[in-house]
Scaffold this active site. Sequence first.
Site, PDB file in Angstrom:
ATOM      1  N   GLN A  11       0.820  -1.212   0.000  1.00  0.00           N
ATOM      2  CA  GLN A  11       0.000   0.000   0.000  1.00  0.00           C
ATOM      3  C   GLN A  11       0.854   1.262   0.000  1.00  0.00           C
ATOM      4  O   GLN A  11       0.643   2.167  -0.821  1.00  0.00           O
ATOM      5  CB  GLN A  11      -0.927   0.007   1.215  1.00  0.00           C
ATOM      6  CG  GLN A  11      -1.766   1.279   1.317  1.00  0.00           C
ATOM      7  CD  GLN A  11      -2.725   1.259   2.497  1.00  0.00           C
ATOM      8  OE1 GLN A  11      -3.057   0.210   3.025  1.00  0.00           O
ATOM      9  NE2 GLN A  11      -3.167   2.425   2.923  1.00  0.00           N
ATOM     10  N   SER A 139       7.157  -0.226   2.437  1.00  0.00           N
ATOM     11  CA  SER A 139       7.181   0.033   3.875  1.00  0.00           C
ATOM     12  C   SER A 139       7.482  -1.285   4.573  1.00  0.00           C
ATOM     13  O   SER A 139       6.980  -2.336   4.170  1.00  0.00           O
ATOM     14  CB  SER A 139       5.826   0.575   4.343  1.00  0.00           C
ATOM     15  OG  SER A 139       5.734   0.540   5.753  1.00  0.00           O
ATOM     16  N   GLY A 143       2.606  -6.102   5.973  1.00  0.00           N
ATOM     17  CA  GLY A 143       2.921  -7.473   5.579  1.00  0.00           C
ATOM     18  C   GLY A 143       3.440  -7.587   4.162  1.00  0.00           C
ATOM     19  O   GLY A 143       4.435  -8.270   3.900  1.00  0.00           O
ATOM     20  N   GLU A 253      27.162   5.832  -9.035  1.00  0.00           N
ATOM     21  CA  GLU A 253      27.983   6.799  -8.293  1.00  0.00           C
ATOM     22  C   GLU A 253      27.419   7.046  -6.902  1.00  0.00           C
ATOM     23  O   GLU A 253      28.180   7.211  -5.943  1.00  0.00           O
ATOM     24  CB  GLU A 253      28.065   8.114  -9.067  1.00  0.00           C
ATOM     25  CG  GLU A 253      28.926   8.054 -10.306  1.00  0.00           C
ATOM     26  CD  GLU A 253      28.999   9.412 -11.000  1.00  0.00           C
ATOM     27  OE1 GLU A 253      29.817  10.247 -10.571  1.00  0.00           O
ATOM     28  OE2 GLU A 253      28.229   9.623 -11.947  1.00  0.00           O
TER      29      GLU A 253
END
Length: 450
Positions: A11, A139, A143, A253
């Site tokens: 999400q 995130s 889950g 880089e």
Amino acid sequence: MREVISLHIGQAGCQVGSACWELYCLEHGLHPDGQLPSYVNGIEHGSPNTFFNIAGIGKHVPRVLFIDSEPSVIDEIRCGAYRQLFHPETLISGKEDAANIYHRGRYEIGNDLLDITLDRIRKLSDVCDGLQGFLIFSSVGGGTGSGLGALLSERLSGEYGSKSKLGFTIYPSPKLSTSVVEPYNSVLATHDLMEHNDVTCMFDNEAMYNICVRNLGIEKPTYANLNRLIAQVVSSLTASLRFEGALNVDLDEIQTNLVPYPRFHFVFASYAPIISTEKGSNEKLSVEEMTDSVFNLDHTMIKCNPHHAKYLACCLMYRGDVATTDVSALAAKIKTKRTIQFVDWSPTGFKFGMNPQPPTFVPGDGMGRIDKAACLISNSTAIVEVFSRINRKFDMMYGKRAFVNWYVCEGMEEDSIWNAREGLRTLETEYNNFVSECHCCSEGDEVEVH
């Protein structure tokens, strides 16, 4: 040609992706359907080929995948303002949620979505002339983002080992929480990211929320406001790939100059100026003021204090009307400040990038129009504060075996949870000892970094 494939997972990753692609289209003068309007033909809008593949009818098709275990967030993209921008095959959704459980996101739902996701990644990479790497958005508190995100990073590391993998990862906030089991998911995911990501840029919602309230005057910031902050950071990092500049910086880089040892690849971002629409037309910051701001805690997008730690390396990228002479003079001045301390063995410390393309104004995001900006990506021992918070919360719950049953019910062995915790404890210890060990190294002793 230097192409980049973006992967938005879960999400949070998908919602950040919506903000990023809105910004990319505005930067390159593209309509929401991917077409370049006739009235901007011949006007310099950089090279969109880094992020877009040009189809036969002239449409710019994003090199992207949106992946989620359940359809609601991706359905918003399918029905949103940019629904005609994305190829239907790049929007991948399952039918059931990962229920905030890492193991479920990785081994159950993740396995169901893995084959189709890898197949789509291969198709995207096949039409690239010179694929440089992947940008992975997720995130670690949920889950799908933690489980499927870790699984994909592992598979990409095996199949595309020579390509850069930069993660833009949202970590749990010190006080704000969207899930009780965030500490478990974060520890398990970070244990995997240590091995498979080349660079992980960390954010937390609380730090960005405070930036929106303090700098933009938004009383109740939404996730859209936070996601647009992240989008500006990503845009600054990739500006040199898309617009010609005096000092260009590519993904390789960034990795080379920020990561002294493979495990020490967790970095954080600052961005300036962040000023409201009302102030934007009445203020003009100098390059020096802008540079001071990115080293200020008020502009740091994760809760940690680098003033109490040491920098291993920094990548400082300027956009817009910035002179090379100004940047050279500032580099020496920055190092004289007592609040900005570098490790002894890094005499240079900085990687600079400069691009004449100014930041793009996004209607409705609360940020004013500006003609220049600076983005700082820092590798500092201060990041250990984030790991320490996660570990402390993990230990409080795991000491009572609270919520462990949900992971065991999904087929995960309890030892696997504890092994991940031990891995993160080791990383925390390495960071805590790093400065003193480096001091020993300067006196002739050898340092072993695992």
